[in-house]
Design an enzyme around this catalytic site. Structure first.
Site, PDB file in Angstrom:
ATOM      1  CG  ASP A   1      60.345  43.935   3.029  1.00 52.80           C
ATOM      2  OD1 ASP A   1      59.097  43.994   2.968  1.00 52.80           O
ATOM      3  OD2 ASP A   1      61.061  43.776   2.033  1.00 52.80           O
TER       4      ASP A   1
ATOM      5  CG  HIS B   1      55.870  46.250   3.718  1.00 56.72           C
ATOM      6  ND1 HIS B   1      57.141  45.916   3.305  1.00 56.72           N
ATOM      7  CD2 HIS B   1      55.429  47.190   2.848  1.00 56.72           C
ATOM      8  CE1 HIS B   1      57.448  46.632   2.240  1.00 56.72           C
ATOM      9  NE2 HIS B   1      56.423  47.408   1.937  1.00 56.72           N
ATOM     10  CD  GLU B   2      51.971  48.559   2.219  1.00 52.64           C
ATOM     11  OE1 GLU B   2      52.313  49.752   2.161  1.00 52.64           O
ATOM     12  OE2 GLU B   2      52.354  47.700   1.395  1.00 52.64           O
TER      13      GLU B   2
ATOM     14  CG  HIS C   1      56.025  51.846   3.542  1.00 52.38           C
ATOM     15  ND1 HIS C   1      57.336  52.041   3.161  1.00 52.38           N
ATOM     16  CD2 HIS C   1      55.553  50.826   2.775  1.00 52.38           C
ATOM     17  CE1 HIS C   1      57.641  51.169   2.198  1.00 52.38           C
ATOM     18  NE2 HIS C   1      56.584  50.415   1.957  1.00 52.38           N
TER      19      HIS C   1
ATOM     20  CD  GLU D   1      58.808  49.610  -0.609  1.00 48.69           C
ATOM     21  OE1 GLU D   1      58.296  48.658   0.018  1.00 48.69           O
ATOM     22  OE2 GLU D   1      58.171  50.618  -0.956  1.00 48.69           O
TER      23      GLU D   1
HETATM   24 ZN   LIG Z   1      56.340  48.944   0.533  1.00 44.12          ZN
END
Ligand SMILES: [Zn+2]
Length: 687
Positions: A588, A523-524, A527, A584
């Protein structure tokens, strides 16, 4: 401090979203029981009567939801909160010991901070006294020309700011340098939309807000008539500021929040505020240029400074002073603050126990002091080593994912890989701890401690202006259950607080570990390539590294996710905002895909049988259940509505169901049929 709208977190913590509002308390001075240690992969959470292909979230979390009602002092209760409560409890024990019998100078400092905060008798005895000097300074002001002097004094002496925020930030065009940034601010409600929306619910909330501000003025000693006039003044000033404020969605675009100009230009834009006087009071008198983050806001502010009566401006500043410290004053202030900000706005039933408030407050004030001892007790070195391996596996998987994308050209793939190779990973806690020796803490001065700690952190932030960026610095304290990606730093950060069950247990089934912390890491990383992150290059500068055709295809793909999540409902008639949550959701979706690939590669390398069943579930099924269960939660309706307007993260339900229905490996793992809700014919994919 500047609110870093471009840094992406894993979850929005309550401290971030509502400031001090979630920290009122008085009911308990010690925990009633020890919070249980959360477990990974919880069979008892599963609702076997639900069909995973119809509603996977209900399947993975149905029983958990049924058996875990929201505690009265919470507005949302999920696996994240379970872990955060436990971390907070362990931290409380550390603080209590330090308050009673400190062994080091640092323990004495944070022990005193905690003890002063816990002293409810002292708070009640002091009443409004701690903020009286600040209120008197506002009362004595009567010359429009000296507003800048007043604001400088209020920030410098009393740690309370009005109208706007001033701090440091990394330069978008040269991420190695820190520049000054001046940003919109000064609202008492959680978002500009609360002032501007004309629906029934928003109108009612505004009336409730004005009633709350009125009550606070009465507590300060006004007659109810005076108080009502003052509260209306506050609403008028804040509404004007809200009209000039940039929306959360617009702030997601780096170009919208970058307007470097000279202080002379800013001065021309706002003739009724003397910036040189203000900056000199902030010990930044030599500043020649700054990023004026949201110029329209400053035009609105100028209007207020030019035309609003001195009396109304004083009402506004008086309100923000009492609001800033309300949670730290005597019971009537604490309770009134709770009633509006926690109960009315977010549906909280009971005030948070004092020990929780003071633990969180001490962590906010002295995070890297309390964190040193917390890490020593709660974060084994082996946990860190194993994380390095996991992160590496995820980096390889994201690299392979990029190489196999059929919509991206070779030229852009080369640039994407460069960015991935430049990621910096920070795991657990900082290499070098901050020095708190200049911060004075007194055991009999709780509000003074808070003011000094705000000033200390403010100074630390402003001191960065004009200096090279410190790449080793952290924006989160070690016990925090969260993670973040900072696009200007191009780094991913995982505090020790999240590196525990249910997210992470390096001794357990890899399928469960990859479905938990693996997806968090993915997830990070993703980003770095979402609607915001994709606009930054490997060095953290805003620069397009895309071919125009690839960028167009990327935008089409993210638009698909916007439309998809726009349709997800979180409360009756309240849908998610697909643009606000885009980054976000992309993270995900990407995280779920690449952590799955990383798991499968890891298993293949270890020569393990991929279809091995544990508890009746295959590796792939356990992976998805582990991911789903990270997000088991119950939320109060008011909090769900508040979050839909302010939180860039989707609700737990849609973080799970939204991401699994976009990933065909999920449908295969659970033998779903094409056309079922979790395996739609058409789905969205960016990464
Ligand atoms: Zn996030």
């Amino acid at each position: 401090m500047i609110f870093k709208s471009l840094v992406s977190f894993l979850v929005l913590s309550s401290a971030l979203s509502f400031g001090q509002a979630f920290a009122p308390a008085d009911t308990a001075s010690a925990p009633a029981s020890v919070p249980k240690k959360p477990v990974s992969f919880d069979l008892s959470a599963i609702d076997k009567s639900a069909d995973p292909c119809t509603d996977f979230y209900q399947y993975a979390c149905g029983n958990w939801k049924k058996n875990n009602p929201i505690p009265p002092d919470q507005t949302r209760w999920g696996r994240f909160n379970e872990l955060a409560e436990r971390n907070n409890y362990l931290l409380y024990q550390e603080l209590k010991t330090a308050a009673d019998a400190p062994k080091t100078a640092l323990q004495k400092k944070y022990g005193d901070y905690f003890a002063a905060c816990m002293n409810v008798d002292l708070a009640n005895q002091l009443g409004v006294k701690p903020i009286e000097p600040a209120l008197k300074t506002i009362a004595a002001w009567n010359d429009r020309k000296t507003l800048a002097t007043l604001l400088g004094t209020m920030e410098d002496k009393y740690s309370v700011g009005f109208f706007f925020n001033f701090g440091s930030e990394q330069d978008q065009k040269d991420s190695t340098q820190q520049i000054g940034a001046i940003d919109q601010g000064g609202l008492g409600l959680p978002d500009r939309d609360y002032y501007l929306n004309q629906d029934e619910r928003s109108r009612t909330l505004r009336e409730q807000y004005v009633a709350h501000v009125t009550k606070m003025f009465v507590l300060l000693g006004d007659t109810s008539q005076q108080a009502a006039v003052e509260a209306n003044n506050v609403m008028t000033v804040e509404t004007a500021l809200a009209e000039g404020s940039m929306s959360r969605v617009a702030r997601r675009n780096p170009a919208n929040v970058y307007h470097v100009m000279t202080i002379a230009q800013l001065q021309t834009m706002t003739p009724d505020f003397d910036w040189e006087v203000y900056l000199t009071a902030k010990k930044e008198g030599s500043l020649k240029t700054a990023n004026v983050v949201s110029p329209d806001f400053f035009k609105a502010m100028q209007q207020q400074f030019a035309s609003t009566s001195i009396g109304a401006l004083k009402s506004y500043m008086r309100w923000h002073t009492v609001h800033r410290f309300a949670a730290n004053l005597s019971d009537p202030f604490v309770n009134e603050n709770f009633d509006f900000y926690a109960a009315t706005l977010a549906g909280q039933k009971e005030i948070t126990p004092r020990w929780k408030r003071c633990t969180a407050a001490t962590d906010r004030a002295l995070g890297e002091a309390v964190g040193q001892d917390w890490v020593a007790q709660n974060f084994p070195p082996a946990a860190k080593d194993n994380m390095d391996k996991l992160v590496h596996a995820l980096e390889v998987a994201l690299g392979q994912d990029i190489q196999h994308l059929d919509w991206m050209s070779e030229a852009t793939k080369v640039e994407a890989q460069k960015k991935l190779d430049a990621f910096r990973n920070k795991i657990g806690y900082p290499e070098k701890w901050r020095d708190y020796s200049p911060l004075m803490v007194k055991r009999d001065d709780p509000v003074g401690n808070l003011q000094r700690s705000i000033a200390f952190n403010d100074r630390h932030d402003l001191n960065k202006i004009g200096k090279p960026v410190d790449e080793k610095e952290w924006d989160m304290t070690p016990p925090t259950v969260n993670a973040y990606y900072n696009p200007a730093m191009n780094d991913i950060n995982f505090p020790a607080g999240i590196l525990q069950p249910p997210f992470y247990d390096f001794k357990i089934d890899p399928a469960v570990n990859f479905g938990g912390i693996g997806v968090v890491i993915g997830h990070e990383m993703t980003h770095g390539f979402d609607d915001q992150g994709s606009q930054y290059d490997a060095q953290g500068n805003v620069r397009s590294w895309w071919t125009p055709e690839d960028k167009k295809k990327f935008d089409e793909r993210t638009d698909c996710e916007v439309k998809e999540y726009d349709n997800f409902e979180v409360a009756p008639g309240q849908k998610l905002n697909g643009r606000l949550t885009l980054g976000e959701n992309t993270a995900d979706n990407g995280g779920l895909r690449i952590a799955y690939q990383a798991l499968m590669s890891t298993l293949a390398q270890e020569g393990k049988e991929v279809s091995e069943k544990i508890d009746g579930y295959t590796e792939a099924q356990r992976y998805f259940i582990s991911w789903g269960q990270v997000w088991c939660e119950n939320t109060r309706e008011q909090a769900a509505r508040l979050r839909a307007k302010t939180d860039p993260h989707s609700s737990g339900e849609w973080r799970v169901n939204g991401s699994v229905q976009n990933f065909d490996a999920f449908g295969k793992a659970f033998s779903c049929k094409v056309g079922q809700p979790m395996m739609p014919e058409h789905s969205c994919r960016v990464w």
